[in-house]
Design a protein around this motif. Structure first.
Motif, PDB file in Angstrom:
ATOM      1  N   TRP A   1      37.314  35.738  40.870  1.00 41.39           N
ATOM      2  CA  TRP A   1      38.765  35.828  40.785  1.00 41.39           C
ATOM      3  C   TRP A   1      39.334  34.581  41.453  1.00 41.39           C
ATOM      4  O   TRP A   1      38.939  34.228  42.562  1.00 41.39           O
ATOM      5  CB  TRP A   1      39.234  37.062  41.553  1.00 41.39           C
TER       6      TRP A   1
ATOM      7  N   ALA B   1      42.991  31.642  41.442  1.00 42.08           N
ATOM      8  CA  ALA B   1      44.311  31.237  40.954  1.00 42.08           C
ATOM      9  C   ALA B   1      44.444  29.726  41.049  1.00 42.08           C
ATOM     10  O   ALA B   1      43.937  29.102  41.980  1.00 42.08           O
ATOM     11  CB  ALA B   1      45.418  31.913  41.756  1.00 42.08           C
TER      12      ALA B   1
ATOM     13  N   GLY C   1      41.344  29.330  39.695  1.00 41.12           N
ATOM     14  CA  GLY C   1      41.135  30.008  38.415  1.00 41.12           C
ATOM     15  C   GLY C   1      40.124  29.264  37.571  1.00 41.12           C
ATOM     16  O   GLY C   1      39.291  29.860  36.878  1.00 41.12           O
TER      17      GLY C   1
ATOM     18  N   ALA D   1      36.732  29.797  39.382  1.00 43.70           N
ATOM     19  CA  ALA D   1      36.228  31.159  39.152  1.00 43.70           C
ATOM     20  C   ALA D   1      35.579  31.273  37.781  1.00 43.70           C
ATOM     21  O   ALA D   1      34.505  31.875  37.640  1.00 43.70           O
ATOM     22  CB  ALA D   1      37.368  32.174  39.289  1.00 43.70           C
TER      23      ALA D   1
ATOM     24  N   THR E   1      35.563  37.656  34.940  1.00 43.88           N
ATOM     25  CA  THR E   1      36.467  36.722  35.619  1.00 43.88           C
ATOM     26  C   THR E   1      37.913  37.157  35.503  1.00 43.88           C
ATOM     27  O   THR E   1      38.347  37.611  34.445  1.00 43.88           O
ATOM     28  CB  THR E   1      36.387  35.317  34.978  1.00 43.88           C
ATOM     29  N   VAL E   2      38.655  36.955  36.585  1.00 46.93           N
ATOM     30  CA  VAL E   2      40.110  37.030  36.573  1.00 46.93           C
ATOM     31  C   VAL E   2      40.590  35.626  36.918  1.00 46.93           C
ATOM     32  O   VAL E   2      40.249  35.086  37.974  1.00 46.93           O
ATOM     33  CB  VAL E   2      40.660  38.055  37.584  1.00 46.93           C
ATOM     34  N   SER E   3      41.349  35.026  36.012  1.00 43.94           N
ATOM     35  CA  SER E   3      41.837  33.662  36.216  1.00 43.94           C
ATOM     36  C   SER E   3      43.352  33.640  36.069  1.00 43.94           C
ATOM     37  O   SER E   3      43.877  33.891  34.993  1.00 43.94           O
ATOM     38  CB  SER E   3      41.199  32.713  35.199  1.00 43.94           C
ATOM     39  N   TRP E   4      44.040  33.368  37.163  1.00 47.08           N
ATOM     40  CA  TRP E   4      45.501  33.244  37.149  1.00 47.08           C
ATOM     41  C   TRP E   4      45.842  31.754  37.168  1.00 47.08           C
ATOM     42  O   TRP E   4      45.457  31.030  38.085  1.00 47.08           O
ATOM     43  CB  TRP E   4      46.123  33.888  38.374  1.00 47.08           C
TER      44      TRP E   4
ATOM     45  N   LEU F   1      48.879  41.664  39.539  1.00 40.66           N
ATOM     46  CA  LEU F   1      47.848  42.362  40.299  1.00 40.66           C
ATOM     47  C   LEU F   1      47.459  43.718  39.701  1.00 40.66           C
ATOM     48  O   LEU F   1      46.260  44.001  39.565  1.00 40.66           O
ATOM     49  CB  LEU F   1      48.262  42.505  41.762  1.00 40.66           C
TER      50      LEU F   1
ATOM     51  N   SER G   1      45.311  43.161  36.654  1.00 39.45           N
ATOM     52  CA  SER G   1      44.061  42.507  37.038  1.00 39.45           C
ATOM     53  C   SER G   1      43.095  43.509  37.670  1.00 39.45           C
ATOM     54  O   SER G   1      41.900  43.517  37.354  1.00 39.45           O
ATOM     55  CB  SER G   1      44.339  41.358  38.015  1.00 39.45           C
ATOM     56  N   ILE G   2      43.604  44.334  38.553  1.00 40.39           N
ATOM     57  CA  ILE G   2      42.762  45.353  39.194  1.00 40.39           C
ATOM     58  C   ILE G   2      42.264  46.356  38.160  1.00 40.39           C
ATOM     59  O   ILE G   2      41.090  46.728  38.161  1.00 40.39           O
ATOM     60  CB  ILE G   2      43.527  46.055  40.335  1.00 40.39           C
TER      61      ILE G   2
ATOM     62  N   VAL H   1      39.352  44.805  36.318  1.00 42.35           N
ATOM     63  CA  VAL H   1      38.128  44.795  37.121  1.00 42.35           C
ATOM     64  C   VAL H   1      37.505  46.185  37.158  1.00 42.35           C
ATOM     65  O   VAL H   1      36.287  46.343  36.963  1.00 42.35           O
ATOM     66  CB  VAL H   1      38.405  44.263  38.546  1.00 42.35           C
TER      67      VAL H   1
END
Length: 163
Positions: free
Chosen positions: A2, A4, A8, A11, A22-25, A146, A149-150, A153
């Motif tokens: 994860w 930003a 990002g 990650a 992956t979480v990419s902000w 958020l 994103s959570i 996941v």
């Protein structure tokens, strides 16, 4: 993984190596494309006071000079070829699911999100995208990104939430 902003990008790179979702902000993804289309832009660092929290930085809208400065720093001023530092060609059908968040008119061009999403879909990789109105960058839209994103996941890792 994860991250930003530059995180990002990092990650997504690390997730390729570790085979993890992956979480990419606001990830900077098309370094080669940006450099090819902005050859005359001079990179310039954005100086921010040490006491300013990342989420409070006004990054509303395009800042090509700062973006170029970031790309130069991610590639050791071009010592790592921009094509090598651009993730698109390293994505494979084995890439794990990706959640991408970005704002419409922020520092990172939303077109990079569309290209990344298209590459992932073409490879058959699960991808979820949240494109927000306005120009907030990374942590600036945390409250809006958020929860999704959570949820991503929890879903991709098949986590059970105890009630």
């Amino acid at each position: 993984m994860w991250g930003a902003s530059s995180g990002g990008n990092i990650a997504l790179e690390a997730a390729q190596l570790l085979a993890t979702p992956t979480v990419s902000w606001s990830g900077l993804n098309d370094l080669a494309g940006f450099m090819a289309t902005h050859p005359d832009v001079v990179g310039k660092q954005l100086i921010i006071g040490a006491d300013v929290k990342s989420k409070d930085i006004d990054q509303d809208g395009e800042n090509q000079a700062y973006y170029k400065w970031l790309v130069d720093n991610l590639t050791a001023n071009g010592q790592v070829p921009y094509e090598t530092a651009t993730i698109y060609d390293r994505l494979t059908p084995a890439t794990k699911p990706v959640f991408i968040a970005n704002s419409m008119t922020e520092l990172v061009p939303v077109g990079e999100v569309a290209t990344l999403m298209d590459r992932l879909i073409t490879l058959g990789v699960g991808v979820e995208t949240l494109v927000l109105p306005g120009g907030r960058h990374g942590e600036g839209y945390m409250a809006d990104a958020l929860p999704a994103s959570i949820a991503f996941v929890i879903r991709v890792l098949d986590l059970r939430v105890a009630s």
